[in-house]
Scaffold this motif. Structure first.
Motif, PDB file in Angstrom:
ATOM      1  N   LYS A 231     -61.941 -38.323 -71.424  1.00 53.00           N
ATOM      2  CA  LYS A 231     -63.060 -37.945 -70.555  1.00 53.00           C
ATOM      3  C   LYS A 231     -64.059 -39.092 -70.443  1.00 53.00           C
ATOM      4  CE  LYS A 231     -64.563 -33.773 -70.341  1.00 53.00           C
ATOM      5  NZ  LYS A 231     -65.175 -32.444 -70.601  1.00 53.00           N
TER       6      LYS A 231
ATOM      7  N   ILE B  12     -65.181 -43.634 -62.937  1.00 54.45           N
ATOM      8  CA  ILE B  12     -65.847 -43.087 -61.749  1.00 54.45           C
ATOM      9  C   ILE B  12     -67.169 -43.809 -61.494  1.00 54.45           C
ATOM     10  CG2 ILE B  12     -66.950 -41.033 -60.778  1.00 54.45           C
ATOM     11  CD1 ILE B  12     -64.832 -39.368 -62.303  1.00 54.45           C
TER      12      ILE B  12
ATOM     13  N   TRP C 222     -67.324 -35.825 -76.707  1.00 56.32           N
ATOM     14  CA  TRP C 222     -66.501 -36.044 -75.521  1.00 56.32           C
ATOM     15  C   TRP C 222     -65.127 -36.559 -75.948  1.00 56.32           C
ATOM     16  CZ3 TRP C 222     -69.435 -38.681 -70.891  1.00 56.32           C
ATOM     17  CH2 TRP C 222     -70.595 -37.952 -70.594  1.00 56.32           C
TER      18      TRP C 222
ATOM     19  N   ARG D 201     -64.693 -40.919 -66.784  1.00 58.03           N
ATOM     20  CA  ARG D 201     -66.053 -40.871 -66.242  1.00 58.03           C
ATOM     21  C   ARG D 201     -66.635 -42.271 -66.068  1.00 58.03           C
ATOM     22  NH1 ARG D 201     -68.750 -35.471 -69.171  1.00 58.03           N
ATOM     23  NH2 ARG D 201     -67.623 -33.981 -67.840  1.00 58.03           N
TER      24      ARG D 201
END
Length: 361
Positions: A338, A345, A334, A342
């Protein structure tokens, strides 16, 4: 300080009276803290660069991190300066909870400063020895816990609130309250510190949790809202929204420079202090369990390290490719950005879940 000036000027022009509203001072705190961070940041970063206070990167970590070597660190001092100035300007300095938070910030920030200084200036990879680091953290956490127990005015203020269950409080005696509070303050401090491993990874969840605690502090400091929502009423807790708002503003200002590719890293000086402050505020507003939910990213990072160490010592095998867990995902391929987004989030979802406990009973 400015609240006193506004009170004086209100005698001549009533418009200055708006400063006494908590919500207005919360907005002004965010704007003040972010402005201080943006104004002071470039000069502080340049000074750190001139002093060659640069980050040392682990050679056994992701190879993409090697380019970060030498990036100025100890930038968390910028956050703490912005918070301190903002609180002194806009908070009611007669409120004891304000000084408890500043005490915690000072103690844990000092521990982090010494640890960072030994690592990057004295080139001692061990930093502050673990036993001394945890000793001073423990003393700071226990002192704050004792003061908070002493400041409690009602039994509910030192009882454990069970979220999502109506009016269920587990009474805590002096010993149990101090021990739980110690675990929350020291645990959250180290959890944020473990999360601070990628550009912007730790600061944005910290800002989100601080924003949620702003809501909790405002509601539990208002007797009508507290009664309606079946949460403990904590007199004078509403003033904490100035502290949490300053954390939001200072955090966003720091993110301006810490976003990928980072111009400066937070270091222990910022991470330890911010985590301890989150824990302290959660204790005051009686939301220790909800903090565990909202700070799920910090918990996940901490648990991943604990599992990795336990597994390696017991079986000689590693569960993750590397701990904390954000490095595991990097080594799986990754990109850093990213992983960070994430995790942001996930943090947002957990904060919203924590806020929902206000209505779910």
């Amino acid at each position: 300080m400015l609240t006193w000036l506004a009170e004086y000027l209100a005698h001549y022009y009533s418009g200055f009276g708006v400063v006494h509203y908590l919500t207005m001072r919360a907005i002004l705190s965010i704007l003040t803290a972010i402005s201080i961070a943006l104004l002071v940041g470039p000069g502080m970063i340049e000074r750190l660069r001139q002093m060659k206070i640069g980050q040392a990167v682990r050679t056994d970590g992701p190879q993409t991190h090697l380019i970060k070597s030498g990036t100025p660190t100890m930038g968390g001092a910028l956050i703490l300066v912005a918070i301190l100035i903002t609180v002194l300007l806009w908070a009611d300095l007669h409120n004891p909870y304000i000084w408890v938070c500043m005490l915690v910030m000072g103690v844990f920030g000092a521990v982090g400063w010494v640890d960072d200084y030994r690592k990057v200036v004295e080139r001692d990879s061990r930093g502050l020895p673990a036993r001394w680091k945890y000793l001073w953290q423990s003393l700071g956490g226990i002192l704050a816990a004792v003061v908070l127990f002493w400041l409690a005015q009602t039994p509910e203020e030192h009882a454990l609130l069970i979220p999502m269950v109506k009016q269920v409080f587990l009474p805590l005696g002096f010993g149990s309250f101090v021990f739980l509070s110690y675990l929350v303050i020291v645990g959250s401090s180290n959890a944020v510190n473990l999360t601070d491993g990628l550009d912007g990874l730790a600061i944005m969840p910290t800002v989100m949790v601080a924003a949620a605690l702003t809501v909790f502090a405002y509601l539990c400091g208002n007797v009508k809202f507290a009664e309606y929502l079946h949460i403990p009423y904590v007199a004078r807790a509403g003033e904490l929204i100035v502290v949490t708002s300053s954390m939001i503003g200072a955090g966003l200002g720091f993110l301006w420079f810490n976003a990928y590719p980072a111009q400066v890293f937070m270091g222990d000086v910022g991470a330890l202090a911010l985590g301890a402050m989150l824990g302290t505020i959660a204790i005051i507003v009686r939301q220790e369990i909800v903090l565990f939910i909202m700070g799920g990213v910090f918990v996940m990072e901490t648990v991943s390290v604990m599992l990795q160490v336990a597994s390696f010592k017991l079986t000689g095998r590693r569960i993750f490719r590397m701990a904390p867990i954000h490095h595991h995902f990097e080594l799986k391929g990754w990109p850093e950005t990213k992983v960070v987004v994430r995790f942001w989030i996930i943090s947002l979802m957990l904060v919203l879940l924590g806020l929902s406990t206000l209505k779910i009973r």
